[in-house]
Structures are given as C-alpha cells and as structure tokens.
Scaffold this active site. Structure first.
Site, PDB file in Angstrom:
ATOM      1  N   ARG A 111      18.974 -25.026 -46.023  1.00  0.00           N
ATOM      2  CA  ARG A 111      19.324 -23.623 -46.303  1.00  0.00           C
ATOM      3  C   ARG A 111      20.559 -23.615 -47.193  1.00  0.00           C
ATOM      4  NH1 ARG A 111      20.117 -18.227 -42.795  1.00  0.00           N
ATOM      5  NH2 ARG A 111      17.863 -18.392 -42.987  1.00  0.00           N
ATOM      6  N   HIS A 138      12.512 -17.395 -49.549  1.00  0.00           N
ATOM      7  CA  HIS A 138      12.646 -17.629 -48.097  1.00  0.00           C
ATOM      8  C   HIS A 138      11.234 -17.828 -47.520  1.00  0.00           C
ATOM      9  CE1 HIS A 138      14.349 -17.831 -44.234  1.00  0.00           C
ATOM     10  NE2 HIS A 138      14.789 -16.606 -44.055  1.00  0.00           N
ATOM     11  N   GLN A 141      10.243 -17.709 -43.668  1.00  0.00           N
ATOM     12  CA  GLN A 141      10.298 -16.350 -43.112  1.00  0.00           C
ATOM     13  C   GLN A 141       8.958 -15.633 -43.273  1.00  0.00           C
ATOM     14  OE1 GLN A 141      12.988 -14.535 -41.641  1.00  0.00           O
ATOM     15  NE2 GLN A 141      11.307 -13.132 -41.217  1.00  0.00           N
ATOM     16  N   ASP A 234      15.216  -5.402 -45.590  1.00  0.00           N
ATOM     17  CA  ASP A 234      16.146  -6.519 -45.430  1.00  0.00           C
ATOM     18  C   ASP A 234      17.546  -5.974 -45.720  1.00  0.00           C
ATOM     19  OD1 ASP A 234      17.338  -9.020 -45.240  1.00  0.00           O
ATOM     20  OD2 ASP A 234      16.534  -9.798 -47.125  1.00  0.00           O
ATOM     21  N   CYS A 277      13.512  -9.133 -41.451  1.00  0.00           N
ATOM     22  CA  CYS A 277      13.714 -10.568 -41.198  1.00  0.00           C
ATOM     23  C   CYS A 277      14.896 -10.827 -40.266  1.00  0.00           C
ATOM     24  CB  CYS A 277      13.903 -11.298 -42.523  1.00  0.00           C
ATOM     25  SG  CYS A 277      15.276 -10.639 -43.487  1.00  0.00           S
ATOM     26  N   ARG A 316       9.391 -17.117 -35.986  1.00  0.00           N
ATOM     27  CA  ARG A 316      10.038 -18.098 -36.872  1.00  0.00           C
ATOM     28  C   ARG A 316       9.907 -19.503 -36.270  1.00  0.00           C
ATOM     29  NH1 ARG A 316      13.896 -17.073 -40.223  1.00  0.00           N
ATOM     30  NH2 ARG A 316      13.139 -19.033 -41.065  1.00  0.00           N
TER      31      ARG A 316
HETATM   32  N1   CP Z   1      15.742 -14.307 -40.824  1.00  0.00           N
HETATM   33  C1   CP Z   1      16.573 -15.357 -40.910  1.00  0.00           C
HETATM   34  O1   CP Z   1      16.415 -16.243 -41.737  1.00  0.00           O
HETATM   35  O2   CP Z   1      17.591 -15.315 -40.020  1.00  0.00           O
HETATM   36  P1   CP Z   1      18.823 -16.323 -39.954  1.00  0.00           P
HETATM   37  O3   CP Z   1      19.691 -16.026 -41.156  1.00  0.00           O
HETATM   38  O4   CP Z   1      19.505 -15.973 -38.667  1.00  0.00           O
HETATM   39  O5   CP Z   1      18.313 -17.709 -39.982  1.00  0.00           O
HETATM   40  N1  NVA Z   2      18.239 -11.654 -47.890  1.00  0.00           N
HETATM   41  C1  NVA Z   2      18.982 -12.116 -46.746  1.00  0.00           C
HETATM   42  C2  NVA Z   2      18.083 -12.786 -45.783  1.00  0.00           C
HETATM   43  C3  NVA Z   2      18.745 -13.270 -44.524  1.00  0.00           C
HETATM   44  C4  NVA Z   2      17.795 -13.953 -43.589  1.00  0.00           C
HETATM   45  C5  NVA Z   2      20.080 -13.050 -47.194  1.00  0.00           C
HETATM   46  O1  NVA Z   2      19.819 -13.898 -48.048  1.00  0.00           O
HETATM   47  O2  NVA Z   2      21.209 -12.934 -46.702  1.00  0.00           O
END
Ligand code: CP
Ligand code: NVA
Length: 334
Positions: A111, A138, A141, A234, A277, A316
């Site tokens: 990540r 992502h 997700q 989101d 998400c 997830r």
């Molecule tokens: N939805 C998601 O990716 O959540 P986190 O940022 O908590 O991993």
């Molecule tokens: N678009 C958001 C998703 C978090 C899971 C971000 O990148 O912060």
C-alpha cells in the site's frame, strides 16, 4: 466447494484490468466459498507456511488487518513493514528491495503512493504482488465491493451502480473497470474538475460495451443516480492530498450522499444499497472540519438498514484470502 482457475496461481494483482472478466468473477465466487468455510468454523492449512510481506507507506485499518488475518486463518503469516522499517526507495532501490523480499517471502502486499512502485515490486520480486491501494488504483477493494453487491442482490449483471464524489480517485478508477467487467451499469457523478482520466474511461468503456452495459460520467448527481441500485461514495480528500482539502470540500458539497439523493434514485425502500470503502466522514466525531459533521455521507444514510458498509468491510478479508489462495495455496491441503 473451493474452486478457482489454475491460471491465477503465482499471479499478481496490480489493477483490476490485469484480470479477465471470468478470473475476476471466479475470485469473487472463491471469496464467497471461503467466507462460508470460515463461518462453518473451518480454519485450514491452505496457506500453511506461506509468508507475506505487508509493505505499508500509508495507514490502513481494513486492508492491513484483512491481509494479516486472511493468511493466519489458513496457517500462514505476515510481516508488517512501514517505510521506517525498511530501506525501500531511500537507501535501497525498489528493484533491489523487491529482489531481496522475493527471496524471503512467498508474496508481497503493498500500500502506498506510486503505481510504479507496486509494478516494480511485481516485476523484480519473482513472487505474487497485490496492490493494497496506490494513488491510482485500489483493486482489492473492488473485489469486496462486487462480492457485497452479489450477496445483496444475488447477481451482478444488470445492476446499476452510481459512484458519487471524487470521480478520479483510486477507488473510482478501479470501480469503473470492475463494474464494466462484471456487467454492472456504472455512472460516475462528479464535477468536471474531478473527471477520471480519459484513457481509463476509454479502456473501461470498451469493456462495458463488450458486456452490454452503460458507462457514464455526469455532473448532476440527482440525474446520475436515477435508477441506481447501489449508491457508492468515498472520502473527498484521499490520503496524500490533504493540501487540497479546502478546494475539494467546496467542489464536492453538492455531491453529499444524503436522504434527498437516496430518494432521487427512485429505488428507496426497494432494490437499493449504500456502499463506502471506508473510512467515512459521516459524523461529528470523525469530521476533519470544524463547521460540519457529515461530509461525503450523512449519518442517516450511513446508519440506514440499506447501508452494507460493514459487510463490505468484512468482505475485504474474504477477497484478500481468495487472492492468496488462488495465487499460492498448498493444494494438498484441499
Ligand atoms: N477501504 C480501505 O482500504 O480501508 P483501509 O484504509 O482501512 O485499509
Ligand atoms: N480514496 C481513499 C480510499 C481509502 C481506502 C484514499 O485513498 O484515501
């Protein structure tokens, strides 16, 4: 019954477009089967002695814990590595780090910020690499989102999903292609300043056309959500974009998912669910601005019976497990 295509063995997932339509749908079905397996109390050995490096440049609640628990459930383990723990890209190139970790681990989940980093990890590590979120995509997700839609309606084909908000973020980019592949009608309700990259729209539109579904980008949220079965939003400010917060809030206030928008779907009380998400800014405790409680979604919608956000969050774990199992399961443990 656990079943998955052998083509997924050893494979990475850097973006949803890496999967064929069938592979993506098979992964969702495998996740459904793994969820039933866990609910039945089975914690087997499918991933026995498999070890995954979790490299996290950005924070996470769902992805990190899903990635850790999914493998432990089936006998494997993880090592959590932040950018303070390893030399990635600072004292050591991504290429060298990838080659080292690939000698030690059976897989890597990343990540972070750059899609190039996760692509380089996959190119040079020699082990499967999963994209747990970058600025651009992502994909893990979206597997959970589609699984949740399938659970709610018993089908994916012909469902209409309206994404409302920041139309060019990682989640929106991956949802657009995921819906097209799943035969889900997709509408992205966003101001023109936040329209998705035309290259990604073209790629997804071709897939949507092949599968006989629509893909639209509209500015008017009420018009866009008409007929929607899934309302999805989101955060308005993604991780790493904090400097843009004020402008974003100004642009996106008319795109808040509230009861008025729910009514505009024409499906309130019927075939309609709300997805996010998460994390979500829906109340005073979590708001980042002093002047307002709810940002992208009101409490009323977030807490409504048609809100499936916690099923989605749980999924997830099952979908990441499906990725692990399909890529590196010990088949003798089946
Ligand atoms: N939805 C998601 O990716 O959540 P986190 O940022 O908590 O991993
Ligand atoms: N678009 C958001 C998703 C978090 C899971 C971000 O990148 O912060």
């Amino acid at each position: 019954m656990l079943n998955w295509p052998p083509e997924l063995y050893g494979r990475s997932l850097l973006r949803i477009a890496d999967l064929t339509d069938t592979e993506m749908l098979d992964l969702i079905d495998l996740a459904v089967a793994l969820k039933a397996r866990r609910r039945a109390g089975t914690r087997g050995d499918l991933l026995k002695r498999r070890q995954v490096a979790l490299i996290f440049e950005k924070s996470s609640t769902r992805t990190r814990n899903s990635a850790a628990v999914a493998i432990r459930d089936e006998g494997g383990s993880t090592e959590y590595l932040t950018k303070n723990d390893i030399h990635l890209g600072v004292k050591e190139s991504v290429k060298d780090t990838a080659r080292v970790l690939g000698r030690i681990f059976d897989g890597i989940l990343f990540r972070g910020f750059s899609q190039e980093t996760v692509a380089a990890l996959a190119r040079y590590s020699g082990v499967p690499v999963w994209n747990g979120l970058t600025d651009l995509f992502h994909p893990t997700q979206i597997l959970a989102d589609l699984m949740t839609i399938k659970e709610a309606f018993g089908r994916l084909k012909g469902i209409k999903l309206a994404y409302v908000g920041d139309g060019r973020n990682n989640v929106a980019n991956s949802l657009m292609i995921g819906c097209a592949k799943a035969g889900v009608h997709y509408v992205n309700c966003t101001p023109s300043e936040l329209s998705p990259d035309p290259v990604l729209v073209k790629e997804a539109s071709e897939v949507a056309a092949r599968n006989g579904v629509t893909l639209e980008i509209v500015n008017d949220p009420k018009r866009g959500v008409a007929g929607a079965n899934v309302l999805y939003t989101d955060v308005w400010v993604s991780m790493g974009e904090e400097a843009k917060q004020e402008a974003r809030l100004r642009l996106l206030r008319p795109y808040q998912v509230n009861m008025e928008l729910v009514e505009a779907t024409g499906n309130a009380g019927g075939e309609l669910i709300f997805l996010h998400c998460l994390p979500a800014l829906h109340d005073h405790d979590t708001a980042i601005t002093a002047e307002s409680g709810a940002l992208e979604v009101t409490d009323e919608v977030f807490e409504a019976p048609f809100s499936k956000v916690f099923d989605e969050a749980e999924n997830r774990m099952h979908t990441i497990k499906a990725l692990y199992v399909s890529a590196m399961a010990d088949l003798s443990a089946l």
